[in-house]
Scaffold this active site. Sequence first.
Site, PDB file in Angstrom:
ATOM      1  N   ASN A   1      -5.294   1.032   3.838  1.00  0.00           N
ATOM      2  CA  ASN A   1      -6.011   2.306   3.770  1.00  0.00           C
ATOM      3  C   ASN A   1      -5.516   3.204   2.647  1.00  0.00           C
ATOM      4  OD1 ASN A   1      -3.738   2.326   5.671  1.00  0.00           O
ATOM      5  ND2 ASN A   1      -4.172   4.503   5.881  1.00  0.00           N
ATOM      6  N   HIS A   2      -4.336   2.887   2.085  1.00  0.00           N
ATOM      7  CA  HIS A   2      -3.819   3.682   0.951  1.00  0.00           C
ATOM      8  C   HIS A   2      -4.127   3.033  -0.401  1.00  0.00           C
ATOM      9  CE1 HIS A   2      -1.913   6.637   3.461  1.00  0.00           C
ATOM     10  NE2 HIS A   2      -1.273   5.692   4.148  1.00  0.00           N
TER      11      HIS A   2
ATOM     12  N   HIS B   1       3.779  -0.293  10.513  1.00  0.00           N
ATOM     13  CA  HIS B   1       5.163  -0.295  10.012  1.00  0.00           C
ATOM     14  C   HIS B   1       6.175  -0.603  11.116  1.00  0.00           C
ATOM     15  CE1 HIS B   1       4.064   2.510   6.346  1.00  0.00           C
ATOM     16  NE2 HIS B   1       3.182   1.556   6.568  1.00  0.00           N
TER      17      HIS B   1
ATOM     18  N   HIS C   1      -5.191  -5.114   8.339  1.00  0.00           N
ATOM     19  CA  HIS C   1      -4.517  -3.823   8.233  1.00  0.00           C
ATOM     20  C   HIS C   1      -5.172  -2.857   9.207  1.00  0.00           C
ATOM     21  CE1 HIS C   1      -1.837  -1.272   5.835  1.00  0.00           C
ATOM     22  NE2 HIS C   1      -2.705  -0.314   6.070  1.00  0.00           N
TER      23      HIS C   1
ATOM     24  N   GLU D   1       0.801  -1.235   0.000  1.00  0.00           N
ATOM     25  CA  GLU D   1       0.000   0.000   0.000  1.00  0.00           C
ATOM     26  C   GLU D   1       0.831   1.282   0.000  1.00  0.00           C
ATOM     27  OE1 GLU D   1      -2.249   1.226   3.312  1.00  0.00           O
ATOM     28  OE2 GLU D   1      -0.494   1.321   4.589  1.00  0.00           O
ATOM     29  N   ASN D   2       2.103   1.202   0.410  1.00  0.00           N
ATOM     30  CA  ASN D   2       2.960   2.400   0.422  1.00  0.00           C
ATOM     31  C   ASN D   2       4.125   2.278  -0.559  1.00  0.00           C
ATOM     32  OD1 ASN D   2       2.429   1.701   3.689  1.00  0.00           O
ATOM     33  ND2 ASN D   2       1.724   3.692   2.968  1.00  0.00           N
TER      34      ASN D   2
HETATM   35 FE   LIG Z   1       1.383   1.199   5.471  1.00  0.00          FE
HETATM   36 FE   LIG Z   2      -1.855   1.606   6.213  1.00  0.00          FE
END
Ligand SMILES: [Fe+2]
Ligand SMILES: [Fe+2]
Length: 268
Positions: free
Chosen positions: A75-76, A187, A160, A47-48
Amino acid sequence: MKLPNKETITILALGDIVGRVGRNAVVRNCRFLKEKYHVDFLIVNGENATHGNGLIYKQYLELINAGCDCITMGNHTYGKKEILTYAKNAKKLVVPANLVNLEPELQQNIAYEQKIGEARIKVINLLGIDNIKLSVKSPFIAFKEIYEKDPEAIYIVDFHAELTAEKNSFGYDIDGRASMMFGTHTHVQTADERIMPEGMAYITDAGMCGIRESMIGFDYKEVKKAMWEGTSYSVALKGKGMINGLLTTIDIHSKKAIAIQRINFDVE
Ligand SMILES: [Fe+2]
Ligand SMILES: [Fe+2]
């Protein structure tokens, strides 16, 4: 190639890839990790991956071509709108199944199934509720609905979520129905990996594939300034990379984990 019949499968799940250093760490080490740990299936949270926010198609392909078997989000998911145009071609991309009003372009990406010898695994991605700032359906109900439609699969769940207690509660809830749950999103790797009472491999957070000396993947020098002066900060671009994750071996008949190992090492 047909895999020989096996009684167990080994799964490696890696935490959120953050930016270029995280991507390169995974791309360059993917096959080495699979060989070293005899991994049958490798999942990574992406996601990142694209500059800290979302995942573009070029980088999806780069990760898949490097040997990643499945990429989960969080969420991303909508961090890069391009996802809406390529998702139909990205069969190994899994987005949160409990996002309210999930875009129609992503509807087919709420699970990924694969046969590994005799076993059939199913990867799903669910969002927590606390501090996620998105409209989310209960992950408990979402998992129950998915599971009841297909209770025979071996479930691997990327949960998540922000809150430790929420992740822990969810873990105990799906223990016995899922075979592995790895938390993502913070993270920061937790040291509570274990096999839960009903046999599910569990970790509250798998951690991150990114720069170790960073503020969860962001440039710590910029963050220090931002905390005092209100300036902005961005993804860290320089520094030594690390790979974090959780490795587990699952008995394909009982669907219970029989071994578990936390992965956390530096890469050049
Ligand atoms: Fe993340
Ligand atoms: Fe996230």
